[in-house]
Design a protein around this motif. Structure first.
Motif, PDB file in Angstrom:
ATOM      1  N   TYR A   1       0.830  -1.211   0.000  1.00 46.32           N
ATOM      2  CA  TYR A   1       0.000   0.000   0.000  1.00 46.32           C
ATOM      3  C   TYR A   1       0.863   1.259   0.000  1.00 46.32           C
ATOM      4  O   TYR A   1       0.512   2.264  -0.631  1.00 46.32           O
ATOM      5  CB  TYR A   1      -0.947  -0.006   1.203  1.00 46.32           C
ATOM      6  N   ALA A   2       2.003   1.209   0.717  1.00 44.92           N
ATOM      7  CA  ALA A   2       2.904   2.367   0.729  1.00 44.92           C
ATOM      8  C   ALA A   2       3.460   2.638  -0.661  1.00 44.92           C
ATOM      9  O   ALA A   2       3.578   3.794  -1.080  1.00 44.92           O
ATOM     10  CB  ALA A   2       4.043   2.129   1.727  1.00 44.92           C
ATOM     11  N   ASP A   3       3.804   1.570  -1.390  1.00 43.07           N
ATOM     12  CA  ASP A   3       4.302   1.739  -2.757  1.00 43.07           C
ATOM     13  C   ASP A   3       3.249   2.359  -3.665  1.00 43.07           C
ATOM     14  O   ASP A   3       3.576   3.025  -4.655  1.00 43.07           O
ATOM     15  CB  ASP A   3       4.738   0.390  -3.328  1.00 43.07           C
ATOM     16  N   GLU A   4       1.971   2.137  -3.332  1.00 42.42           N
ATOM     17  CA  GLU A   4       0.877   2.700  -4.122  1.00 42.42           C
ATOM     18  C   GLU A   4       0.472   4.090  -3.638  1.00 42.42           C
ATOM     19  O   GLU A   4      -0.447   4.693  -4.183  1.00 42.42           O
ATOM     20  CB  GLU A   4      -0.341   1.775  -4.058  1.00 42.42           C
ATOM     21  N   GLY A   5       1.147   4.566  -2.584  1.00 41.58           N
ATOM     22  CA  GLY A   5       0.837   5.890  -2.062  1.00 41.58           C
ATOM     23  C   GLY A   5      -0.463   5.955  -1.291  1.00 41.58           C
ATOM     24  O   GLY A   5      -1.109   7.011  -1.252  1.00 41.58           O
ATOM     25  N   THR A   6      -0.853   4.870  -0.650  1.00 42.56           N
ATOM     26  CA  THR A   6      -2.101   4.847   0.099  1.00 42.56           C
ATOM     27  C   THR A   6      -1.956   3.911   1.289  1.00 42.56           C
ATOM     28  O   THR A   6      -0.852   3.432   1.567  1.00 42.56           O
ATOM     29  CB  THR A   6      -3.270   4.384  -0.796  1.00 42.56           C
ATOM     30  N   THR A   7      -3.030   3.675   2.016  1.00 39.50           N
ATOM     31  CA  THR A   7      -3.039   2.758   3.154  1.00 39.50           C
ATOM     32  C   THR A   7      -4.327   1.947   3.113  1.00 39.50           C
ATOM     33  O   THR A   7      -5.306   2.356   2.461  1.00 39.50           O
ATOM     34  CB  THR A   7      -2.978   3.510   4.499  1.00 39.50           C
ATOM     35  N   PRO A   8      -4.379   0.815   3.816  1.00 44.59           N
ATOM     36  CA  PRO A   8      -5.625   0.045   3.860  1.00 44.59           C
ATOM     37  C   PRO A   8      -6.777   0.814   4.493  1.00 44.59           C
ATOM     38  O   PRO A   8      -7.947   0.481   4.282  1.00 44.59           O
ATOM     39  CB  PRO A   8      -5.253  -1.179   4.704  1.00 44.59           C
ATOM     40  N   LEU A   9      -6.459   1.851   5.268  1.00 46.40           N
ATOM     41  CA  LEU A   9      -7.492   2.630   5.958  1.00 46.40           C
ATOM     42  C   LEU A   9      -7.853   3.908   5.211  1.00 46.40           C
ATOM     43  O   LEU A   9      -8.571   4.754   5.752  1.00 46.40           O
ATOM     44  CB  LEU A   9      -7.020   2.981   7.372  1.00 46.40           C
ATOM     45  N   ALA A  10      -7.353   4.059   3.990  1.00 39.29           N
ATOM     46  CA  ALA A  10      -7.678   5.256   3.213  1.00 39.29           C
ATOM     47  C   ALA A  10      -9.189   5.367   3.048  1.00 39.29           C
ATOM     48  O   ALA A  10      -9.872   4.407   2.740  1.00 39.29           O
ATOM     49  CB  ALA A  10      -7.002   5.183   1.849  1.00 39.29           C
ATOM     50  N   GLY A  11      -9.708   6.545   3.253  1.00 40.52           N
ATOM     51  CA  GLY A  11     -11.147   6.765   3.143  1.00 40.52           C
ATOM     52  C   GLY A  11     -11.858   6.709   4.479  1.00 40.52           C
ATOM     53  O   GLY A  11     -12.980   7.200   4.607  1.00 40.52           O
ATOM     54  N   CYS A  12     -11.208   6.113   5.494  1.00 39.73           N
ATOM     55  CA  CYS A  12     -11.856   6.014   6.808  1.00 39.73           C
ATOM     56  C   CYS A  12     -11.847   7.348   7.553  1.00 39.73           C
ATOM     57  O   CYS A  12     -12.830   7.715   8.200  1.00 39.73           O
ATOM     58  CB  CYS A  12     -11.156   4.957   7.655  1.00 39.73           C
ATOM     59  N   LEU A  13     -10.723   8.085   7.469  1.00 46.38           N
ATOM     60  CA  LEU A  13     -10.623   9.349   8.197  1.00 46.38           C
ATOM     61  C   LEU A  13     -11.671  10.362   7.728  1.00 46.38           C
ATOM     62  O   LEU A  13     -12.356  10.965   8.564  1.00 46.38           O
ATOM     63  CB  LEU A  13      -9.216   9.931   8.066  1.00 46.38           C
ATOM     64  N   PRO A  14     -11.831  10.572   6.406  1.00 48.34           N
ATOM     65  CA  PRO A  14     -12.894  11.498   5.984  1.00 48.34           C
ATOM     66  C   PRO A  14     -14.273  11.070   6.473  1.00 48.34           C
ATOM     67  O   PRO A  14     -15.106  11.912   6.807  1.00 48.34           O
ATOM     68  CB  PRO A  14     -12.806  11.442   4.451  1.00 48.34           C
ATOM     69  N   MET A  15     -14.515   9.764   6.509  1.00 51.42           N
ATOM     70  CA  MET A  15     -15.804   9.267   6.991  1.00 51.42           C
ATOM     71  C   MET A  15     -16.004   9.618   8.456  1.00 51.42           C
ATOM     72  O   MET A  15     -17.112  10.001   8.877  1.00 51.42           O
ATOM     73  CB  MET A  15     -15.898   7.759   6.789  1.00 51.42           C
ATOM     74  N   LEU A  16     -14.929   9.524   9.262  1.00 52.30           N
ATOM     75  CA  LEU A  16     -15.029   9.869  10.675  1.00 52.30           C
ATOM     76  C   LEU A  16     -15.208  11.370  10.868  1.00 52.30           C
ATOM     77  O   LEU A  16     -15.926  11.806  11.780  1.00 52.30           O
ATOM     78  CB  LEU A  16     -13.773   9.393  11.422  1.00 52.30           C
ATOM     79  N   LEU A  17     -14.589  12.159  10.011  1.00 51.22           N
ATOM     80  CA  LEU A  17     -14.686  13.610  10.130  1.00 51.22           C
ATOM     81  C   LEU A  17     -16.090  14.121   9.840  1.00 51.22           C
ATOM     82  O   LEU A  17     -16.486  15.169  10.350  1.00 51.22           O
ATOM     83  CB  LEU A  17     -13.673  14.284   9.187  1.00 51.22           C
ATOM     84  N   GLN A  18     -16.850  13.388   9.029  1.00 48.37           N
ATOM     85  CA  GLN A  18     -18.192  13.848   8.706  1.00 48.37           C
ATOM     86  C   GLN A  18     -19.183  13.556   9.832  1.00 48.37           C
ATOM     87  O   GLN A  18     -20.268  14.145   9.877  1.00 48.37           O
ATOM     88  CB  GLN A  18     -18.686  13.193   7.420  1.00 48.37           C
ATOM     89  N   ALA A  19     -18.823  12.657  10.749  1.00 48.58           N
ATOM     90  CA  ALA A  19     -19.744  12.246  11.804  1.00 48.58           C
ATOM     91  C   ALA A  19     -20.248  13.416  12.658  1.00 48.58           C
ATOM     92  O   ALA A  19     -21.451  13.499  12.932  1.00 48.58           O
ATOM     93  CB  ALA A  19     -19.096  11.183  12.673  1.00 48.58           C
ATOM     94  N   PRO A  20     -19.373  14.353  13.107  1.00 49.06           N
ATOM     95  CA  PRO A  20     -19.893  15.463  13.916  1.00 49.06           C
ATOM     96  C   PRO A  20     -20.903  16.328  13.163  1.00 49.06           C
ATOM     97  O   PRO A  20     -21.891  16.782  13.751  1.00 49.06           O
ATOM     98  CB  PRO A  20     -18.631  16.262  14.258  1.00 49.06           C
ATOM     99  N   VAL A  21     -20.663  16.543  11.879  1.00 51.86           N
ATOM    100  CA  VAL A  21     -21.584  17.364  11.084  1.00 51.86           C
ATOM    101  C   VAL A  21     -22.947  16.697  11.020  1.00 51.86           C
ATOM    102  O   VAL A  21     -23.987  17.320  11.275  1.00 51.86           O
ATOM    103  CB  VAL A  21     -21.019  17.580   9.663  1.00 51.86           C
ATOM    104  N   ILE A  22     -22.946  15.413  10.675  1.00 50.96           N
ATOM    105  CA  ILE A  22     -24.203  14.666  10.578  1.00 50.96           C
ATOM    106  C   ILE A  22     -24.884  14.596  11.943  1.00 50.96           C
ATOM    107  O   ILE A  22     -26.110  14.721  12.046  1.00 50.96           O
ATOM    108  CB  ILE A  22     -23.941  13.259  10.030  1.00 50.96           C
TER     109      ILE A  22
END
Length: 260
Positions: free
Chosen positions: A94-115
């Motif tokens: 995943y590092a060689d691809e410039g990403t992580t297995p958890l990519a996309g999880c942080l933005p999802m968590l950040l939207q929780a307070p707004v919702i």
């Protein structure tokens, strides 16, 4: 401890509430008694539109996971006797691809307070020390503060209330079922089973359970919150279909999934 009683949270909640009521008053000359329900729908759509970048981030991350799934499967086979080596190799991939297995999880968590704040405006009977006037408005004569379970358990329920609230719950369930079917193998959002990321059956069961829970929740929450849930699940369905067309799920070297 009531989280919404904390001064910063209460201030944000109060600001969202007053903004929603201001929009309701603005719409009243054109929509009359339906202005509050229209404001709920408009605010929900505005919030979902603002969170489009989060959906795009999640779609990209899911496409990356599916694309790398065959290589991850090879690593599992190669390091099946050494979990630590498997973890290192997977993280390196995943590092060689410039990403992580958890990519996309942080933005999802950040939207929780707004919702969470927006949803709270639709369910709290009191906000900023005053009664939630939104819940006193009506839709087709049914107060936005009424719920299907509350109406049915309150003695002799009115026909209008049962029909409006029942149709809303059924609509939430229907859209949720369409979302679940769209993600099944052979559906428009499907990924070939031989190349999917691990645990597809479990994910499908979780998705099905989530749609069921949403419909059940709609039975208990006020009509205002039910409208929010309906708009949200409908938006989610449309967004997922569009994003799958923009970010199709294909493994490396794999063919494009066939559409029905």
């Amino acid at each position: 401890m009531d989280l919404f009683a904390l001064p910063p949270v209460a201030a944000v909640l109060g600001g969202a509430y007053h903004a929603l009521m201001s929009l309701t008053h603005l719409l009243e000359p054109a929509l009359g008694v339906g202005a509050a329900a229209a404001a709920v729908v408009a605010v929900t759509l505005a919030v979902r539109a603002a969170l489009i970048p989060v959906g795009i981030s999640q779609a990209r991350a899911e496409r990356t996971r599916v694309r790398l799934a065959p290589r991850v499967a090879e690593l599992r086979l190669r390091h099946r006797a050494d979990p630590e080596a498997l973890q290192r190799a997977t993280m390196q991939l995943y590092a060689d691809e410039g990403t992580t297995p958890l990519a996309g999880c942080l933005p999802m968590l950040l939207q929780a307070p707004v919702i969470g704040v927006i949803y709270s405006v639709f369910v709290h009977a009191e906000i900023a020390g005053e009664a939630n006037a939104l819940l006193g408005h009506t839709l087709f004569g049914v107060p936005l503060g009424s719920s299907l379970v509350g109406v049915l358990s309150g003695g002799a329920p009115g026909v209008a209330a049962v029909v409006v609230l029942g149709v809303l719950v059924l609509a939430v369930a229907l859209v949720g079922e369409l979302t679940r079917r769209a993600a099944l193998p052979g559906g428009r959002l499907a990924v070939p089973s031989a190349t999917t990321v691990p645990g597809p059956a479990g994910m499908q069961r979780a998705l099905g359970a989530l749609q069921f829970v949403t419909a059940v929740v709609a039975c208990f929450v006020p009509l205002a919150a039910g409208l929010y849930l309906l708009v949200t699940v409908a938006w989610t369905l449309v967004q997922r279909v569009l994003l799958r067309r923009r970010f199709p799920l294909r493994p490396e070297g794999g063919a494009r999934p066939a559409l029905p």
